[in-house]
Design a protein around this motif. Structure first.
Motif, PDB file in Angstrom:
ATOM      1  N   UNK A 280      15.226   8.514  11.615  1.00  0.00           N
ATOM      2  CA  UNK A 280      14.317   7.962  10.968  1.00  0.00           C
ATOM      3  C   UNK A 280      14.361   6.304  10.095  1.00  0.00           C
ATOM      4  N   UNK A 281      12.965   6.149  10.239  1.00  0.00           N
ATOM      5  CA  UNK A 281      13.112   4.215   9.554  1.00  0.00           C
ATOM      6  C   UNK A 281      12.507   5.153   7.727  1.00  0.00           C
ATOM      7  N   UNK A 282      13.149   5.544   6.319  1.00  0.00           N
ATOM      8  CA  UNK A 282      12.279   5.427   5.663  1.00  0.00           C
ATOM      9  C   UNK A 282      12.720   4.054   4.959  1.00  0.00           C
ATOM     10  N   UNK A 283      10.987   3.193   5.027  1.00  0.00           N
ATOM     11  CA  UNK A 283      11.065   3.121   3.863  1.00  0.00           C
ATOM     12  C   UNK A 283      11.201   3.737   2.111  1.00  0.00           C
ATOM     13  N   UNK A 284      12.525   2.820   1.842  1.00  0.00           N
ATOM     14  CA  UNK A 284      12.869   3.580  -0.150  1.00  0.00           C
ATOM     15  C   UNK A 284      12.109   2.367  -1.116  1.00  0.00           C
ATOM     16  N   UNK A 285      11.573   0.995  -0.723  1.00  0.00           N
ATOM     17  CA  UNK A 285      10.817   0.374  -1.650  1.00  0.00           C
ATOM     18  C   UNK A 285      10.229  -0.341  -0.607  1.00  0.00           C
ATOM     19  N   UNK A 286       9.038  -1.315  -1.170  1.00  0.00           N
ATOM     20  CA  UNK A 286       8.180  -2.171  -1.195  1.00  0.00           C
ATOM     21  C   UNK A 286       8.338  -2.877  -2.291  1.00  0.00           C
ATOM     22  N   UNK A 287       8.972  -4.335  -2.747  1.00  0.00           N
ATOM     23  CA  UNK A 287       7.792  -5.059  -3.601  1.00  0.00           C
ATOM     24  C   UNK A 287       7.048  -6.344  -2.783  1.00  0.00           C
ATOM     25  N   UNK A 288       6.671  -6.730  -4.096  1.00  0.00           N
ATOM     26  CA  UNK A 288       6.400  -7.852  -3.792  1.00  0.00           C
ATOM     27  C   UNK A 288       5.937  -9.118  -4.582  1.00  0.00           C
TER      28      UNK A 288
END
Length: 412
Positions: free
Chosen positions: A317-325
């Motif tokens: 799996x490649x799980x996105x733990x966080x995404x910020x802009x």
């Protein structure tokens, strides 16, 4: 006079009491393996010590907090210590902060092959093979200080190859004063190799399993080979099951591809190729140069959910733990010139920005909410100069996205 060649494993910072972090949600398919990841990584170290042709095992601190890890964590250590004892393999353990020797329960005695170094002094222990000393090991457990006290490691000089074991921050110059052949160091979760002075080496081998986005990249332990001429060769062995990746994306990359979704998908494919069959926990940090890039990014919450849906259930799996802009420094002039609430808002934000936040007074907002206590209200009146610009940028991005009908995505 030439000595004998030998090999040992150096590991540290198991932190069996600490789970994986930086996760606001966990996919159900990965929960069990995530919970077991620290134990699996520590097990990999011990299994290597059992099957590899090593002469001793070095552990440099923070293996576990007995109270927090409980019997489950302690039994892992004790079981493997006993297995190594059956093979007559010495274990040298210099404790850190989490595994303070005074916290180790008396009801769980260590087997005779384990040397747990004292906190109040450094002691030297010879390592023997077939009745002959092949090297000396000098160690001291941490007293709780953040730095390693190199002068306390002074021992009687010897011609034998000497391994020093310690916990805490240090640098090459300080370590060189110890005049040891190899410094086995703990207290850093990411691997760092320093110059130990002369022909010596100094290695923070890092934790066998990363725990957060601040600990990205490979994690494992070290295998150290010393030949008859006392030449040291250090090899890093990776044993992490989950690997944290911190990825930065800038406006240039977004413009080149055109679609943020495609860009992130391509980056995930590359990361999976680079990191083999491990599960990935990814943190995205996206910088946009202007408000025009907001359209390319779209709804950040929907983007996050789609990344988790498309890549988080795979094997691996490649799980996105966080995404910020990261907020842009400027927005389109046409938005600013609009005779709308958005235009009024951007002009007000620009005015505050030019004032460097000197007129930023948040206290009146606290008076509108009875639930805000005095402590919180005091924090609103004491915004540090270094935080004002970031606070204004985030507030502006939040306002723009709300006024344009989008969903906000703030940098925490």
């Amino acid at each position: 006079m030439p000595g004998e060649s030998f090999r040992f494993i150096h590991a540290s910072d198991f932190h069996l009491e600490a789970p994986l972090g930086d996760l606001d949600s966990i996919p159900s398919a990965l929960r069990e393996s995530m919970a077991d990841a620290p134990r699996r990584a520590a097990t990999a170290v011990f299994e290597a010590a059992l099957v590899d042709n090593i002469d001793f095992l070095v552990l440099s601190g923070d293996l576990l907090s007995p109270a927090s890890a409980g019997p489950h964590g302690m039994s892992l250590l004790l079981d493997y210590f006993e297995k190594l004892n059956a093979k007559k393999t010495p274990v040298f353990w210099a404790a850190g902060v989490a595994d303070d020797p005074q916290r180790w329960p008396e009801a769980a005695p260590l087997p005779p092959n384990v040397t747990l170094f004292p906190k109040n002094r450094a002691i030297a222990v010879p390592v023997e093979r077939a009745g002959r000393t092949i090297c000396m090991v000098v160690g001291r457990s941490s007293e709780g200080r953040s730095t390693l006290h190199v002068p306390s490691y002074r021992v009687e000089p010897t011609d034998e190859y000497t391994v020093a074991i310690g916990y805490g921050a240090s640098d090459a110059d300080a370590l060189a004063e110890g005049r040891f052949d190899y410094w086995a160091l703990g207290g850093r979760h990411n691997r760092v190799q320093l110059d130990g002075g002369g022909e010596g080496a100094a290695v923070y081998c890092g934790s066998p399993q990363g725990r957060s986005l601040s600990e990205p990249g490979p994690h494992g332990y070290s295998v150290v080979d010393v030949d008859a001429e006392q030449t040291t060769r250090v090899r890093a062995v990776e044993c992490d099951a989950f690997r944290y990746c911190y990825e930065e994306i800038d406006a240039t990359e977004i413009a080149a591809v055109g679609s943020v979704r495609n860009l992130l998908g391509e980056r995930i494919s590359r990361l999976q190729h680079e990191n083999g069959g491990r599960h990935l926990l990814i943190g995205w940090d996206i910088s946009i140069s202007s408000g025009d890039n907001l359209q390319a990014i779209g709804d950040t919450e929907e983007l996050l959910n789609s990344l988790r849906r498309d890549f988080g259930a795979g094997t691996p799996a490649a799980w996105t733990a966080s995404l910020v802009v990261r907020p842009p420094k400027q927005y389109p002039k046409s938005w600013n010139d609009e005779d709308t609430i958005l235009g009024d808002f951007l002009r007000a934000a620009e005015k505050h920005g030019k004032a460097d936040g000197r007129d930023l007074d948040l206290l009146p907002f606290s008076e509108e909410h009875e639930m805000i206590n005095r402590t919180t209200a005091a924090l609103l009146t004491d915004v540090s100069p270094s935080a004002r610009e970031e606070l204004l940028d985030q507030a502006t991005l939040l306002g723009v996205e709300l006024l344009r009908g989008g969903k906000p995505n703030l940098v925490s």
